[in-house]
Design a protein around this motif. Structure first.
Motif, PDB file in Angstrom:
ATOM      1  N   ASP A 118      35.465  53.904  44.138  1.00 32.25           N
ATOM      2  CA  ASP A 118      36.583  54.343  44.948  1.00 32.25           C
ATOM      3  C   ASP A 118      37.602  53.241  45.194  1.00 32.25           C
ATOM      4  N   THR A 119      37.206  51.988  45.124  1.00 28.74           N
ATOM      5  CA  THR A 119      38.137  50.893  45.377  1.00 28.74           C
ATOM      6  C   THR A 119      38.824  50.418  44.108  1.00 28.74           C
ATOM      7  N   ARG A 120      38.397  50.897  42.969  1.00 26.08           N
ATOM      8  CA  ARG A 120      38.983  50.478  41.697  1.00 26.08           C
ATOM      9  C   ARG A 120      40.213  51.314  41.393  1.00 26.08           C
ATOM     10  N   SER A 121      41.331  50.643  41.085  1.00 29.43           N
ATOM     11  CA  SER A 121      42.533  51.376  40.700  1.00 29.43           C
ATOM     12  C   SER A 121      42.428  51.835  39.253  1.00 29.43           C
ATOM     13  N   ASP A 122      41.590  51.186  38.478  1.00 29.09           N
ATOM     14  CA  ASP A 122      41.405  51.545  37.074  1.00 29.09           C
ATOM     15  C   ASP A 122      39.981  52.072  36.911  1.00 29.09           C
ATOM     16  N   LYS A 123      39.827  53.373  36.999  1.00 24.77           N
ATOM     17  CA  LYS A 123      38.497  53.981  36.916  1.00 24.77           C
ATOM     18  C   LYS A 123      37.847  53.575  35.598  1.00 24.77           C
ATOM     19  N   ILE A 124      36.655  53.029  35.693  1.00 21.13           N
ATOM     20  CA  ILE A 124      35.915  52.537  34.540  1.00 21.13           C
ATOM     21  C   ILE A 124      34.768  53.491  34.254  1.00 21.13           C
ATOM     22  N   SER A 125      34.622  53.831  33.000  1.00 23.09           N
ATOM     23  CA  SER A 125      33.467  54.626  32.595  1.00 23.09           C
ATOM     24  C   SER A 125      32.207  53.828  32.902  1.00 23.09           C
ATOM     25  N   PRO A 126      31.158  54.483  33.374  1.00 20.64           N
ATOM     26  CA  PRO A 126      29.905  53.753  33.628  1.00 20.64           C
ATOM     27  C   PRO A 126      29.412  52.996  32.396  1.00 20.64           C
ATOM     28  N   ASP A 127      29.745  53.485  31.215  1.00 13.30           N
ATOM     29  CA  ASP A 127      29.340  52.805  29.982  1.00 13.30           C
ATOM     30  C   ASP A 127      30.079  51.485  29.767  1.00 13.30           C
ATOM     31  N   LEU A 128      31.218  51.308  30.434  1.00 10.82           N
ATOM     32  CA  LEU A 128      32.022  50.095  30.273  1.00 10.82           C
ATOM     33  C   LEU A 128      32.035  49.219  31.521  1.00 10.82           C
ATOM     34  N   ASP A 129      31.271  49.590  32.526  1.00 17.56           N
ATOM     35  CA  ASP A 129      31.289  48.888  33.807  1.00 17.56           C
ATOM     36  C   ASP A 129      30.460  47.605  33.729  1.00 17.56           C
ATOM     37  N   THR A 130      31.086  46.558  33.226  1.00 17.58           N
ATOM     38  CA  THR A 130      30.435  45.260  33.065  1.00 17.58           C
ATOM     39  C   THR A 130      30.053  44.698  34.432  1.00 17.58           C
ATOM     40  N   PRO A 131      28.803  44.242  34.591  1.00 12.87           N
ATOM     41  CA  PRO A 131      28.381  43.674  35.875  1.00 12.87           C
ATOM     42  C   PRO A 131      29.110  42.357  36.167  1.00 12.87           C
ATOM     43  N   THR A 132      29.480  42.170  37.422  1.00  9.41           N
ATOM     44  CA  THR A 132      30.109  40.932  37.864  1.00  9.41           C
ATOM     45  C   THR A 132      29.782  40.717  39.332  1.00  9.41           C
ATOM     46  N   ASP A 133      29.828  39.463  39.751  1.00 11.62           N
ATOM     47  CA  ASP A 133      29.617  39.179  41.163  1.00 11.62           C
ATOM     48  C   ASP A 133      30.933  39.156  41.935  1.00 11.62           C
ATOM     49  N   LEU A 134      32.030  39.345  41.252  1.00 11.59           N
ATOM     50  CA  LEU A 134      33.323  39.403  41.931  1.00 11.59           C
ATOM     51  C   LEU A 134      33.468  40.744  42.651  1.00 11.59           C
ATOM     52  N   GLU A 135      34.172  40.712  43.752  1.00 11.66           N
ATOM     53  CA  GLU A 135      34.433  41.933  44.511  1.00 11.66           C
ATOM     54  C   GLU A 135      35.282  42.894  43.667  1.00 11.66           C
ATOM     55  N   PRO A 136      35.086  44.182  43.820  1.00  8.61           N
ATOM     56  CA  PRO A 136      35.875  45.158  43.054  1.00  8.61           C
ATOM     57  C   PRO A 136      37.387  44.976  43.225  1.00  8.61           C
ATOM     58  N   ALA A 137      37.832  44.656  44.429  1.00  9.42           N
ATOM     59  CA  ALA A 137      39.263  44.434  44.650  1.00  9.42           C
ATOM     60  C   ALA A 137      39.755  43.228  43.846  1.00  9.42           C
ATOM     61  N   ALA A 138      38.930  42.186  43.755  1.00 13.95           N
ATOM     62  CA  ALA A 138      39.297  41.004  42.970  1.00 13.95           C
ATOM     63  C   ALA A 138      39.386  41.357  41.489  1.00 13.95           C
ATOM     64  N   VAL A 139      38.406  42.114  41.008  1.00  8.95           N
ATOM     65  CA  VAL A 139      38.423  42.538  39.597  1.00  8.95           C
ATOM     66  C   VAL A 139      39.696  43.324  39.315  1.00  8.95           C
ATOM     67  N   SER A 140      40.048  44.227  40.201  1.00  7.13           N
ATOM     68  CA  SER A 140      41.238  45.046  40.009  1.00  7.13           C
ATOM     69  C   SER A 140      42.505  44.193  39.990  1.00  7.13           C
ATOM     70  N   LYS A 141      42.660  43.295  40.961  1.00  7.46           N
ATOM     71  CA  LYS A 141      43.858  42.456  41.044  1.00  7.46           C
ATOM     72  C   LYS A 141      43.965  41.501  39.855  1.00  7.46           C
ATOM     73  N   ILE A 142      42.856  40.869  39.498  1.00 10.16           N
ATOM     74  CA  ILE A 142      42.873  39.918  38.384  1.00 10.16           C
ATOM     75  C   ILE A 142      43.107  40.651  37.074  1.00 10.16           C
ATOM     76  N   SER A 143      42.472  41.789  36.891  1.00 15.17           N
ATOM     77  CA  SER A 143      42.674  42.577  35.671  1.00 15.17           C
ATOM     78  C   SER A 143      44.132  43.009  35.538  1.00 15.17           C
ATOM     79  N   GLU A 144      44.716  43.420  36.647  1.00 20.42           N
ATOM     80  CA  GLU A 144      46.124  43.828  36.636  1.00 20.42           C
ATOM     81  C   GLU A 144      47.017  42.663  36.203  1.00 20.42           C
ATOM     82  N   ALA A 145      46.778  41.496  36.779  1.00 19.23           N
ATOM     83  CA  ALA A 145      47.579  40.312  36.430  1.00 19.23           C
ATOM     84  C   ALA A 145      47.382  39.929  34.967  1.00 19.23           C
ATOM     85  N   LEU A 146      46.144  39.981  34.497  1.00 21.65           N
ATOM     86  CA  LEU A 146      45.875  39.629  33.100  1.00 21.65           C
ATOM     87  C   LEU A 146      46.479  40.645  32.140  1.00 21.65           C
ATOM     88  N   ASN A 147      46.502  41.909  32.517  1.00 10.98           N
ATOM     89  CA  ASN A 147      47.105  42.918  31.650  1.00 10.98           C
ATOM     90  C   ASN A 147      48.607  42.731  31.525  1.00 10.98           C
TER      91      ASN A 147
END
Length: 179
Positions: free
Chosen positions: A7-36
């Motif tokens: 629910d906190t991810r702006s980019d819904k990820i398929s469970p098959d592609l949901d790579t595990p990370t220790d980063l918070e979901p909001a951080a993943v979303s913000k960093i992914s957005e910047a990298l894209n």
């Protein structure tokens, strides 16, 4: 993926592609957005550099042609690393040219003819823009303790500054040697 994470991810990820990370979901979303955005700009800068490589003319043709080819190869080499970093974090990356067009901040140049010095200066400014955007993304990574992405960006910032320097020096040469 947990319901809260989803629910906190702006980019819904398929469970098959949901790579595990220790980063918070909001951080993943913000960093992914910047990298894209960086990825879209890398593709835009790559194509512009290739365009100028293909269309450069004048008495410094060979030098500029080779330099722009080398620079376009270096820019293109960053694209896979940026996209794979997004995926390592569990984010979604670009999927189409359409997404590149929507996200890019580097302006296209579709002119039929651009004088060599203007080409070099435009690319120099674009590379400076990329370095600034990378620094901003680096700051975001620091805020979220994403040292892996920050380290990658440090290398890319150095490479981008090198391209900026070469373009600056070549454009000075073009200006001082113009007939």
């Amino acid at each position: 993926m947990s319901k809260a994470k989803s629910d906190t991810r702006s980019d819904k990820i398929s469970p098959d592609l949901d790579t595990p990370t220790d980063l918070e979901p909001a951080a993943v979303s913000k960093i992914s957005e910047a990298l894209n955005v960086l990825l879209a700009d890398a593709f835009a800068l790559y194509l512009k550099t290739k365009n100028f490589h293909w269309h450069v003319s004048g008495r410094h043709f060979r030098d500029y042609h080779l330099m722009l080819d080398e620079q376009s190869d270096a820019i293109f080499a960053t694209t896979d690393q940026l996209a794979e970093r997004v995926r390592k974090l569990g984010g979604a990356t670009l999927k189409s040219i359409g997404q590149v067009g929507k996200l890019q901040t580097i302006q296209d140049n579709n002119e039929d003819y651009v004088p060599p010095r203007e080409m070099l200066r435009e690319l120099m400014e674009d590379n400076k823009h990329m370095a600034a955007a990378m620094r901003k993304a680096h700051k975001l990574c620091d805020e979220h303790e994403d040292t892996g992405t920050a380290a990658l960006l440090e290398v890319f910032i150095d490479e981008t500054e090198r391209r900026t320097w070469f373009l600056f020096e070549a454009s000075r040469q073009e200006g001082s040697n113009a007939a």
